[in-house]
Design an enzyme around this catalytic site. Structure first.
Site, PDB file in Angstrom:
ATOM      1  N   ASP A   1       0.835  -1.198   0.000  1.00  0.00           N
ATOM      2  CA  ASP A   1       0.000   0.000   0.000  1.00  0.00           C
ATOM      3  C   ASP A   1       0.874   1.255   0.000  1.00  0.00           C
ATOM      4  OD1 ASP A   1      -2.245  -1.563   0.106  1.00  0.00           O
ATOM      5  OD2 ASP A   1      -2.403  -1.471   2.296  1.00  0.00           O
TER       6      ASP A   1
HETATM    7  N1  URA Z   1      -1.408  -5.998   3.689  1.00  0.00           N
HETATM    8  C1  URA Z   1      -1.847  -4.722   3.764  1.00  0.00           C
HETATM    9  O1  URA Z   1      -2.879  -4.440   4.371  1.00  0.00           O
HETATM   10  N2  URA Z   1      -1.125  -3.774   3.139  1.00  0.00           N
HETATM   11  C2  URA Z   1       0.011  -4.024   2.474  1.00  0.00           C
HETATM   12  O2  URA Z   1       0.628  -3.108   1.942  1.00  0.00           O
HETATM   13  C3  URA Z   1       0.465  -5.351   2.422  1.00  0.00           C
HETATM   14  C4  URA Z   1      -0.269  -6.329   3.031  1.00  0.00           C
END
Ligand code: URA
Length: 239
Positions: free
Chosen positions: A101
């Site tokens: 993310d």
């Molecule tokens: N899970 C999440 O919620 N975000 C990420 O970036 C990776 C795994």
């Protein structure tokens, strides 16, 4: 730029008609992405793979980046924000394997090797990924037990392979949990904790398979060694 079916036919792999069939049947990958549209344009730099066979030879590169917060995990961003690819000094057409993310930090691999990308992204390939999550409040004992037993997210149960409570600060009311999972759904860690009633304030991926971010500050990267690439290919991570 040329039409994909033309490039396949010109390579001698198949006739134009057969090439079109291969594309429509989802057998053709360009830079790790399945292409089913006949008009797709490709260039000489694109990595075309059909049934596991590379059409174009190119030099492969592999980078391990310690991604900072506020960076997009794709090759391009429609709003022109900085992407993980922008952080790597290369003239090769690289892209990240999987996603983190925008606000998640940590380990992400970038390459122009579509075969490795497919292999590691395939749902049957259970690559362990370790995350460290800082929660918006102290985690309850019973929730830790639930977490270890598995949490249903969007109808599918995710059972972590390992859960470790690193810290709980009762006064400041937060916890830090280390969690290892083998699946790769988007936002999976945040969604797991959401199901339990917690928000993830900070998230970092600290391990991917046998790789770690050790020695790399935020925003720094290094090339993978040939040995490491070989190991990524050879370790199948099947349960
Ligand atoms: N899970 C999440 O919620 N975000 C990420 O970036 C990776 C795994």
């Amino acid at each position: 730029m040329e039409r994909l079916q033309k490039v396949i036919a010109a390579s001698g792999y198949a006739s134009r008609r057969k090439a079109e069939e291969l594309i429509l049947n989802g057998k053709v990958y360009v830079n790790g992405e399945k292409i089913t549209e006949l008009g797709t344009k490709v260039s000489g730099n694109d990595d075309i793979v059909i049934d596991g066979v590379h059409l174009t030879k190119q030099d492969y590169v592999y980078y391990l980046l310690n991604k900072p917060r506020g960076i997009i995990s794709s090759a391009k961003d429609e709003h022109n924000r900085t992407t993980v690819v922008d952080l790597i000094n290369t003239n090769k057409r690289i892209y990240p394997i999987g996603r983190l993310d925008y606000d998640t930090t940590g380990l992400i691999i970038l390459t122009n090797d579509g075969e490795l990308t497919n292999l590691l992204s395939h749902p049957s390939n259970h690559v362990p990924k370790k995350y460290v999550a800082k929660l918006n409040r102290a985690i309850q004992k019973e929730d830790l037990i639930k977490l270890k037993e598995g949490i249903i997210v969007d109808g599918i149960k995710c059972i972590p392979t390992r859960v470790k409570l690193k810290k709980t600060d009762i006064e400041k009311d937060y916890s830090i949990v280390e969690i290892t999972i083998i699946e790769g759904r988007n936002h999976i860690i945040k969604n797991i904790f959401k199901e339990l009633g917690y928000l993830v304030d900070k998230l970092s991926r600290v391990e991917y398979a046998f790789l770690t971010t050790e020695g790399l500050k935020s925003g720094e990267y290094r090339e993978l060694s040939i040995k490491e690439v070989k190991r990524l290919y050879e370790e199948k991570y099947h349960n």
